[in-house]
Design a protein around this motif. Structure first.
Motif, PDB file in Angstrom:
ATOM      1  N   TYR A 184      -6.863 -19.354 -12.579  1.00  0.00           N
ATOM      2  CA  TYR A 184      -6.805 -20.575 -11.722  1.00  0.00           C
ATOM      3  C   TYR A 184      -5.351 -20.626 -11.009  1.00  0.00           C
ATOM      4  N   LEU A 210      -7.126 -17.102  -7.620  1.00  0.00           N
ATOM      5  CA  LEU A 210      -7.990 -18.171  -7.383  1.00  0.00           C
ATOM      6  C   LEU A 210      -9.141 -17.896  -6.372  1.00  0.00           C
ATOM      7  N   ILE A 237     -14.559 -27.872  -8.226  1.00  0.00           N
ATOM      8  CA  ILE A 237     -13.385 -27.034  -7.721  1.00  0.00           C
ATOM      9  C   ILE A 237     -14.043 -25.998  -6.439  1.00  0.00           C
ATOM     10  N   GLY A 238     -15.373 -25.972  -6.422  1.00  0.00           N
ATOM     11  CA  GLY A 238     -15.903 -25.369  -5.252  1.00  0.00           C
ATOM     12  C   GLY A 238     -15.658 -26.156  -3.900  1.00  0.00           C
ATOM     13  N   LEU A 258     -11.915 -25.700  -2.787  1.00  0.00           N
ATOM     14  CA  LEU A 258     -11.949 -24.520  -2.287  1.00  0.00           C
ATOM     15  C   LEU A 258     -12.395 -24.400  -0.871  1.00  0.00           C
ATOM     16  N   ASP A 259     -13.700 -25.018  -0.743  1.00  0.00           N
ATOM     17  CA  ASP A 259     -14.540 -24.815   0.425  1.00  0.00           C
ATOM     18  C   ASP A 259     -13.673 -25.635   1.716  1.00  0.00           C
ATOM     19  N   HIS A 275     -11.273 -14.899  -7.043  1.00  0.00           N
ATOM     20  CA  HIS A 275     -12.405 -15.436  -8.071  1.00  0.00           C
ATOM     21  C   HIS A 275     -13.380 -16.078  -7.587  1.00  0.00           C
ATOM     22  N   TYR A 276     -13.167 -17.056  -6.686  1.00  0.00           N
ATOM     23  CA  TYR A 276     -14.042 -17.945  -6.316  1.00  0.00           C
ATOM     24  C   TYR A 276     -15.115 -17.054  -5.087  1.00  0.00           C
ATOM     25  N   SER A 312     -17.045 -14.667  -7.371  1.00  0.00           N
ATOM     26  CA  SER A 312     -18.194 -15.045  -8.307  1.00  0.00           C
ATOM     27  C   SER A 312     -19.533 -15.232  -8.007  1.00  0.00           C
ATOM     28  N   ILE A 357     -16.083 -21.937 -12.523  1.00  0.00           N
ATOM     29  CA  ILE A 357     -15.869 -22.459 -11.104  1.00  0.00           C
ATOM     30  C   ILE A 357     -16.954 -23.740 -11.211  1.00  0.00           C
TER      31      ILE A 357
END
Length: 454
Positions: free
Chosen positions: A339, A447, A375-376, A379-380, A450-451, A454, A371
């Motif tokens: 993270y 991070l 959290i999504g 980040l979005d 990974h997002y 994933s 995720i």
């Protein structure tokens, strides 16, 4: 009415007797470390309310500080500053000030300058559980107190801790300023526009002057001039949080901001960066504002700091306030690395681990639910509304196992993206803390990788 007289504000350094008196008092507190035979500057700062920079000057006993500072230091340990505890520094510095000539002030003025501090914290967060950031705080104190920077921007990805860092810094250096005002520019919801510029200026002017008046009946230019005059006349510390809220590329499409208001906010940022004044303005933003970039430079009075994630020990200390977690050293390292040391996201993850995985990092990793929707969404928000070239760059960097040079990155992109477009888009992504640059190599934050994969 009492008249005003010029007086010289004395500055001093501690004598050996005064320094020893402090050392003895400190050794009798729980701040004292028996191994190092001293207290850390951070602990002393919390105890006395003085900045670590000021404390370093006091301990060095080379440059004078005003007697009020020494008295405050002594008061922090229930001591009284006596005449034998201090002496004039070499070269004896003095500052001329105007004070009312009254019987009380005649006795006080030689030892203490008058106090007239105005403080308005607004919606500043409680940072009593602040962890880490020692290096960043030292750097920022150097910029503010030694280099006398007039504008500093803290920028970074959502949740990385910009607001907390700015607030902690403000707490530490507050005694060095006559006025402190902390304000957030973030609307109350995504469907609302930022505060109209005229109302924002009225609020700042009223608080910086310590006066309360209804809306000031002047045009915007006159209000900006009044604000800048205040920043020139007295040493103010102004923290403006969530500045991305008034930058056009960051305003949600469902909200509307008057174009005139945006242009006014933009012009204010330019004035704060380029105009000479004795105050310090600290901005926090998910985006490094383009308005101030031309003025950033080592000796130009304007600096910018990209805020990075916290280390494992800092995250462990932070999460201890939420409860006890079970995990091996390797699991803690994996958690923080995955993270990217992001405090907000790790706080969300910690809540998930507590509620659904019995506070066990092992159970959490076994279920591979790394995720979450929360959290999504965060980040979005950071990745929303990217141009086609920006999306291609993000995708190319996310699928590589190592950072790429400019030429290597270009080879992974469509031929329709010119060198100039690539360069401009990289600058755009770097200003939004989406792309990292080290030794002319470009990469994404772990991070984001990974997002996206994933």
């Amino acid at each position: 009415m009492p008249t005003l007289r010029q007086r010289c504000r004395k500055v001093a350094i501690l004598t050996q007797q005064g320094f020893q008196k402090l050392q003895t008092a400190q050794s009798q507190t729980n701040l004292w470390n028996d191994f190092t035979k001293s207290c850390t500057l951070a602990a002393l700062s919390e105890q006395t309310g003085l900045s670590t920079h000021t404390l370093s000057k006091v301990h060095a006993r080379k440059k004078g500080v005003d007697l009020q500072t020494l008295a405050r230091y002594f008061n922090g340990f229930n001591l009284t500053l006596e005449p034998d505890d201090y002496m004039p520094p070499r070269g004896h510095e003095e500052t001329t000030i105007l004070v009312p000539s009254t019987p009380e002030n005649e006795a006080l003025v030689t030892a203490f300058p008058p106090q007239n501090h105005v403080v308005s914290w607004g919606l500043a967060p409680d940072v009593s559980m602040f962890c880490g950031r020692t290096t960043e705080l030292e750097t920022l104190q150097q910029w503010v107190l030694e280099d006398r920077c007039r504008l500093i921007t803290l920028f970074g990805i959502v949740g990385i801790g910009k607001t907390w860092l700015a607030t902690k810094l403000a707490e530490q250096i507050q005694p060095e300023f006559k006025v402190l005002v902390w304000r957030s520019l973030q609307p109350i919801s995504r469907s609302h526009s930022p505060l109209p510029f005229g109302d924002f200026l009225d609020d700042l002017i009223n608080n910086l002057t310590g006066e309360s008046h209804p809306s000031i009946p002047e045009n915007i230019n006159a209000k900006i001039r009044k604000l800048m005059d205040i920043l020139r006349r007295k040493r103010c510390l102004l923290i403006l949080d969530n500045v991305e809220s008034i930058l056009p590329s960051q305003i949600p499409k469902i909200a509307s901001i008057n174009d005139y208001d945006y242009e006014a906010y933009s012009q204010l940022l330019k004035h704060l960066a380029q105009a000479k004044h004795q105050s310090c303005v600290i901005l926090t933003s998910q985006v490094e504002p383009t308005e101030i970039q031309p003025f950033i430079g080592e000796n130009l009075g304007v600096h910018s700091l990209g805020v990075r994630g916290l280390q494992v020990a800092d995250i462990q200390q932070m999460l201890n306030a939420k409860g006890k977690f079970q995990g091996t050293d390797d699991e803690w390292n994996r958690l923080v690395e995955y993270y990217d040391g992001n405090p907000l996201i790790l706080a969300l993850v910690a809540t998930t681990i507590q509620r659904f995985f019995d506070s066990s990092l092992t159970n959490f990793f076994n279920h591979k639910t790394l995720i979450s929707e929360d959290i999504g969404e965060l980040l979005d928000e950071q990745l929303s509304a990217l141009s086609v070239p920006a999306q291609q760059i993000i995708k190319a960097l996310a699928t590589q196992n190592a950072p790429l040079s400019f030429s290597q990155l270009r080879s992974h992109l469509s031929h329709s993206i010119s060198g100039n477009t690539l360069l401009g888009t990289l600058e755009f992504l770097k200003a939004r803390a989406l792309v990292d640059t080290t030794s002319a190599l470009f990469s994404l934050h772990p991070l984001l990788i990974h997002y996206l994969t994933s």
